[in-house]
Write a protein that holds these residues in place. Structure first.
Motif, PDB file in Angstrom:
ATOM      1  N   VAL A  21       0.844  -1.204   0.000  1.00  0.00           N
ATOM      2  CA  VAL A  21       0.000   0.000   0.000  1.00  0.00           C
ATOM      3  C   VAL A  21       0.877   1.252   0.000  1.00  0.00           C
ATOM      4  O   VAL A  21       0.653   2.192  -0.772  1.00  0.00           O
ATOM      5  CB  VAL A  21      -0.952  -0.003   1.226  1.00  0.00           C
ATOM      6  N   ALA A  53       0.230   2.526  -3.611  1.00  0.00           N
ATOM      7  CA  ALA A  53      -0.950   3.395  -3.464  1.00  0.00           C
ATOM      8  C   ALA A  53      -0.571   4.776  -2.943  1.00  0.00           C
ATOM      9  O   ALA A  53      -0.986   5.784  -3.508  1.00  0.00           O
ATOM     10  CB  ALA A  53      -1.959   2.742  -2.519  1.00  0.00           C
ATOM     11  N   VAL A  54       0.267   4.805  -1.900  1.00  0.00           N
ATOM     12  CA  VAL A  54       0.567   6.107  -1.284  1.00  0.00           C
ATOM     13  C   VAL A  54       1.692   6.820  -2.030  1.00  0.00           C
ATOM     14  O   VAL A  54       1.581   8.003  -2.342  1.00  0.00           O
ATOM     15  CB  VAL A  54       0.932   5.924   0.211  1.00  0.00           C
ATOM     16  N   LYS A  61       0.990   6.087  -6.308  1.00  0.00           N
ATOM     17  CA  LYS A  61      -0.435   6.256  -6.626  1.00  0.00           C
ATOM     18  C   LYS A  61      -0.842   5.518  -7.914  1.00  0.00           C
ATOM     19  O   LYS A  61      -1.529   6.058  -8.767  1.00  0.00           O
ATOM     20  CB  LYS A  61      -0.790   7.732  -6.731  1.00  0.00           C
ATOM     21  N   LEU A  62      -0.363   4.275  -8.039  1.00  0.00           N
ATOM     22  CA  LEU A  62      -0.684   3.486  -9.228  1.00  0.00           C
ATOM     23  C   LEU A  62      -1.939   2.638  -9.009  1.00  0.00           C
ATOM     24  O   LEU A  62      -2.758   2.478  -9.898  1.00  0.00           O
ATOM     25  CB  LEU A  62       0.511   2.574  -9.564  1.00  0.00           C
ATOM     26  N   LEU A  63      -2.077   2.117  -7.794  1.00  0.00           N
ATOM     27  CA  LEU A  63      -3.202   1.223  -7.499  1.00  0.00           C
ATOM     28  C   LEU A  63      -4.002   1.751  -6.313  1.00  0.00           C
ATOM     29  O   LEU A  63      -3.450   2.444  -5.452  1.00  0.00           O
ATOM     30  CB  LEU A  63      -2.662  -0.174  -7.170  1.00  0.00           C
ATOM     31  N   PRO A  64      -5.297   1.424  -6.254  1.00  0.00           N
ATOM     32  CA  PRO A  64      -6.102   1.898  -5.123  1.00  0.00           C
ATOM     33  C   PRO A  64      -5.703   1.206  -3.815  1.00  0.00           C
ATOM     34  O   PRO A  64      -5.400   0.013  -3.815  1.00  0.00           O
ATOM     35  CB  PRO A  64      -7.534   1.516  -5.515  1.00  0.00           C
ATOM     36  N   ALA A  65      -5.711   1.968  -2.729  1.00  0.00           N
ATOM     37  CA  ALA A  65      -5.268   1.431  -1.436  1.00  0.00           C
ATOM     38  C   ALA A  65      -6.285   0.478  -0.836  1.00  0.00           C
ATOM     39  O   ALA A  65      -5.927  -0.542  -0.258  1.00  0.00           O
ATOM     40  CB  ALA A  65      -5.002   2.574  -0.467  1.00  0.00           C
ATOM     41  N   VAL A  66      -7.550   0.828  -0.933  1.00  0.00           N
ATOM     42  CA  VAL A  66      -8.594   0.009  -0.302  1.00  0.00           C
ATOM     43  C   VAL A  66      -9.817  -0.081  -1.201  1.00  0.00           C
ATOM     44  O   VAL A  66     -10.002   0.738  -2.094  1.00  0.00           O
ATOM     45  CB  VAL A  66      -9.045   0.609   1.056  1.00  0.00           C
ATOM     46  N   PHE A 124      -7.104  -4.376   3.198  1.00  0.00           N
ATOM     47  CA  PHE A 124      -7.497  -3.710   1.960  1.00  0.00           C
ATOM     48  C   PHE A 124      -8.983  -3.317   1.931  1.00  0.00           C
ATOM     49  O   PHE A 124      -9.499  -2.954   0.881  1.00  0.00           O
ATOM     50  CB  PHE A 124      -7.156  -4.597   0.754  1.00  0.00           C
TER      51      PHE A 124
END
Lengths: 525, 315
Positions: free
Chosen positions: B152, B156-157, B160-165, B261
């Motif tokens: 994550v 994500a953080v 910022k390629l994939l959603p965190a949750v 997630f």
């Protein structure tokens, strides 16, 4: 070694193929529509865009008429209330009610209502909906902390479609708290609302999908009575039970607003220019230690005072609440409650010498004391641990008793908690009567501490029925002195609800019961 | 065979009846009920009782059990007290998420573990085996609650390629759904892939000692053909046994990954139902688990009987 028989099982070509597959996968992901940015579509003007909110617990439509924290994100955005307090003057301002006139004896009020409001179903809002909502509040199976006010309303008459008179059996000081807290519901779909099947209101957003346990999807109400509002096209509420997941969601840009992030996670965002932590002025999250006064040594007010002197409130504020709030021995919100007294609020601070002396005076030195708490809330657990340590310092044998939520609530409701209990209460922000009549820990008629006192009942009734300012001031002093002396509830820190907001989101507001108001909210670049 | 199968049925039914009584009784031994949770901390005793009455919790336990059991027999799993929706619907939605996650993680683990296992078993270049071996060790040592947070933070953080949750069903929007699936599936699959890789590597090395491999080399078969057509198929059977054992653990790990997630799968549903004393859901979920176990057990017995006549005769 048989492997040596192999010339080159996987050469450069194979390695390149692996790299190619991985690269293709990465490109496929980056080439797709992004799941991260799909919720936020900033535009040049204020209109448009989709907002995602994260919160830790699911909404509960059956408790929309009560103040229930998880519902804060939905109530004022799907419904409207009759009035809303101005944050500075604390005077009620028009919302669905445009004006009102109270009788000189305080026993009736006539409200004029807006005539341009429709429910999401298309049906016009009328005085009958106000009457229906108050009658619903009077039902035994409908939960509300202001039920006592609704029950004091003994007569309701509609004058035409948009005027209504409410008659009370005695004057009450917290009528506008009722108007501020209670959303006006659609009488035709109220049963569906309680069952979570259909959520119909008059507010700026319409619920298009509610998935229990998971979240809510709302779109803008094109016929909203505030012209040109809302700016946002859609609002999605996502339930994330882990505070860390809420934080990740914010930091990744997946969501733009988090309700009640855990205090210590909020600290993690300090100094981050991309976020702003708004602490509500309502200050209606007061952490306290309650006493079951039927269990020795807690049956002695002197022992309870000793406990109040033993607790390190500053440490609780810093370490368990991340500095959000202020230490206080009184239950009232410092900036909004008329009963708040800054001097008296500092009556108790940690003084172990005084604590030991009072505990000894009560004959309680070395006594066993249980400290119960709801194990589902890490903040309460952290406070309970500090309290336990402080009590040991003061000469008591304190034992922590973690209880699951249902167990804790059951014992709280029946007064069966096994000694001290750490919890949080609200209702200290507006009329003091709402606290002593509506918040169960303080309820003078029946409370979690089993504290039974005619004097307290008298003071509570006086607070409720006194509407004149000068007289009320005297009663505030009486209730403060009484609570400080009796200590069946020892307030520790008056904290508040927080809204952690991405800087791309502007115009977020809330009412004095912390209902989120997105009328003027918009997403910027 | 049919007679054997019919003889197995009564004991299976008895297990289900006893289990239904147990799963009905045990959750009620804990203090507090759904009415306490629904009524909240400020409710008066009268309101609390009214809510309890609405839920039917003031009826005798026997009546509650009979109503629940009668519902089950007619295919009605009841309505969740807390979620206010049919239990079948709530379980179906949660099961969909858990199955999606588990199947994706299984496939990913097989792909990653398979590739790493073959590479470790076959490749002789020491630098390459060290790298792959190191990666396998890292994957083995990283529990999902650590790798989840790291993934994550990275994907994500930071970038910022994939959603965190969150979760999107595959049938609703496959493009988006896959992005929500990548990190949880990877996180869940890593330890599983590492186990698979180690077993497969050991098995591959063992097979490569066999004479038929040497013969293949002597006949001039290409390395790739030798590996994929001869070595791997012969190395798989012991690995498949491990695969079967590990699938159960994968389901257990899914509960942790779902929490990290923000997926609302079976684990999340069961934990919340227990905490909120949502008896209907707790009972249904526990009984569902028992039913799955009984069915699998019965099918296994039947399979044994089918292949071994002595079992039928003994029975």
């Amino acid at each position: 070694m048989p492997q040596h028989l192999f010339p080159r099982p996987f050469g450069r070509r194979a390695a390149l193929a692996v790299v190619g597959v991985v690269t293709a996968g990465a490109l496929a992901v980056t080439g797709c529509e992004s799941a991260v940015n799909s919720s936020e579509q900033p535009s040049g003007d204020k209109k448009g865009g989709s907002l995602t909110i994260v919160q830790s617990a699911d909404i509960d439509p059956a408790t929309f008429l009560a103040q229930n924290n998880p519902n804060f994100s939905v109530i004022r955005n799907v419904f409207n209330t009759l009035t809303a307090y101005d944050h500075d003057t604390l005077q009620p301002q028009p919302e669905l009610a445009t004006s009102w006139e109270q009788s000189s004896d305080g026993r009736s009020i006539t409200l004029q209502l807006r005539d341009d409001v429709t429910f999401h179903s298309g049906r016009p809002f009328t005085a009958a909906d106000v009457i229906f909502t108050i009658k619903a509040l009077q039902r035994e199976d409908v939960i509300s902390q202001l039920k006592h006010v609704a029950l004091a309303i003994t007569g309701m008459e509609a004058h035409g479609s948009h005027s209504v008179t409410l008659r009370l059996n005695h004057p009450v000081s917290n009528l506008f708290d009722l108007f501020e807290m209670t959303p006006i519901v659609d009488r035709q779909t109220f049963d569906d609302l309680l069952a979570g099947r259909q959520i119909i209101g008059t507010g700026p957003f319409e619920v298009v999908q509610y998935t229990p346990g998971s979240g809510v999807k709302m779109t803008s109400n094109d016929d909203y009575w505030v012209k040109g509002r809302p700016y946002l096209d859609a609002v999605n509420i996502s339930v994330q039970s882990q505070s860390q997941s809420m934080l990740s969601s914010l930091q990744s840009g997946q969501s733009q607003l988090a309700l009640d992030l855990a205090p210590l996670d909020t600290v993690a965002l300090e100094g981050d220019p991309n976020f702003q932590v708004v602490e509500s002025e309502a200050s209606d999250a007061a952490y306290y230690v309650g006493s079951n006064v039927t269990i020795p040594p807690l049956d002695d007010p002197v022992a309870r005072q000793g406990i109040a002197w033993a607790i390190d409130r500053d440490r609780i504020l810093d370490q368990a609440l991340g500095g959000i709030g202020e230490t206080s021995s009184l239950p009232w919100a410092p900036s909004t409650s008329p009963a708040f007294d800054a001097e008296k609020a500092q009556t108790y601070s940690q003084d172990l010498g005084k604590a030991r002396q009072l505990i000894q005076q009560a004959g309680a030195t070395g006594a066993k004391v249980n400290v119960a708490f709801n194990s589902g809330f890490p903040t309460n657990q952290a406070i309970a641990e500090i309290v336990q340590f402080n009590l040991k310092e003061a000469g008591l044998k304190a034992t922590l008793v973690p209880l699951q939520e249902a167990d804790f609530l059951a014992k709280l409701g029946t007064g069966d908690l096994p000694g001290l209990f750490v919890n949080v209460h609200g209702f200290g922000q507006l009329s003091p009567a709402t606290l002593v009549k509506g918040a169960f820990p303080f309820n003078a008629d029946a409370n979690a501490s089993n504290f039974d006192s005619d004097q307290y009942r008298r003071i509570a009734d006086q607070l409720w029925t006194t509407t004149g300012e000068a007289q009320a001031e005297t009663t505030y002093d009486q209730v403060n002195d009484f609570l400080l002396e009796q200590q069946f509830i020892s307030d520790l820190v008056v904290s508040t609800h927080t809204f952690t907001i991405s800087t791309s989101l502007k115009g977020v507001d809330y009412n004095m019961y912390d209902y989120l108001n997105l009328d003027n909210a918009y997403l910027s670049e | 065979m049919l007679r054997y199968a019919l003889r197995r049925c009564p004991s299976a039914l008895l297990v289900l009846v006893v289990a239904s009584v147990v799963v009905f009784t045990v959750p009620r031994l804990a203090e507090g009920d759904a009415a306490d949770v629904l009524a909240g901390p400020d409710a008066t005793a009268t309101t609390r009782e009214a809510v309890r009455h609405d839920l039917g919790l003031d009826r005798s336990p026997v009546v509650q059990y009979v109503l629940w059991a009668r519902g089950l027999l007619t295919g009605d799993l009841g309505t969740s007290y807390i979620l206010k929706r049919p239990a079948a619907e709530a379980i179906g939605t949660a099961l969909g998420q858990t199955i999606t996650l588990t199947v994706a993680a299984l496939l990913l683990a097989m792909a990653l573990g398979g590739a790493a296992g073959i590479a470790l078993g076959v490749v002789r270049r020491r630098s390459a085996t060290r790298v792959v071996g190191g990666l396998v060790s890292v994957a083995f040592a990283l529990p999902p609650y650590v790798s989840g947070v790291l993934l994550v933070l990275l994907f994500a953080v930071s970038i910022k390629l994939l959603p965190a949750v969150g979760y999107v069903p595959l049938h609703e929007d496959p493009d988006i759904a896959v992005q929500y699936l990548i990190m949880p599936a990877l996180c869940l699959s890593l330890p599983f892939a590492a186990v698979l890789a180690r077993f497969l590597a050991a098995s591959v090395r063992q097979v490569m000692d066999e004479d038929f491999v040497r013969t293949g080399v002597a006949k001039g078969l290409s390395s790739r053909r030798l590996v994929f057509a001869h070595v791997v198929p012969n190395a798989l059977p012991p690995v498949l046994t491990i695969l079967g054992i590990q699938v159960g653990q994968l389901l257990g790990g899914a509960i942790v990954v779902e929490a990290i997630f923000g997926w609302h799968g079976i684990g999340d549903l069961l934990v919340n139902s227990v905490l909120t004393r949502d008896y209907v859901l707790v009972q249904d979920l526990l009984l569902f688990t028992v039913v799955v176990f009984v069915v699998v057990q019965t099918l296994t017995d039947l399979a044994h009987a089918a292949v071994d006549p002595r079992v039928r005769l003994e029975a």
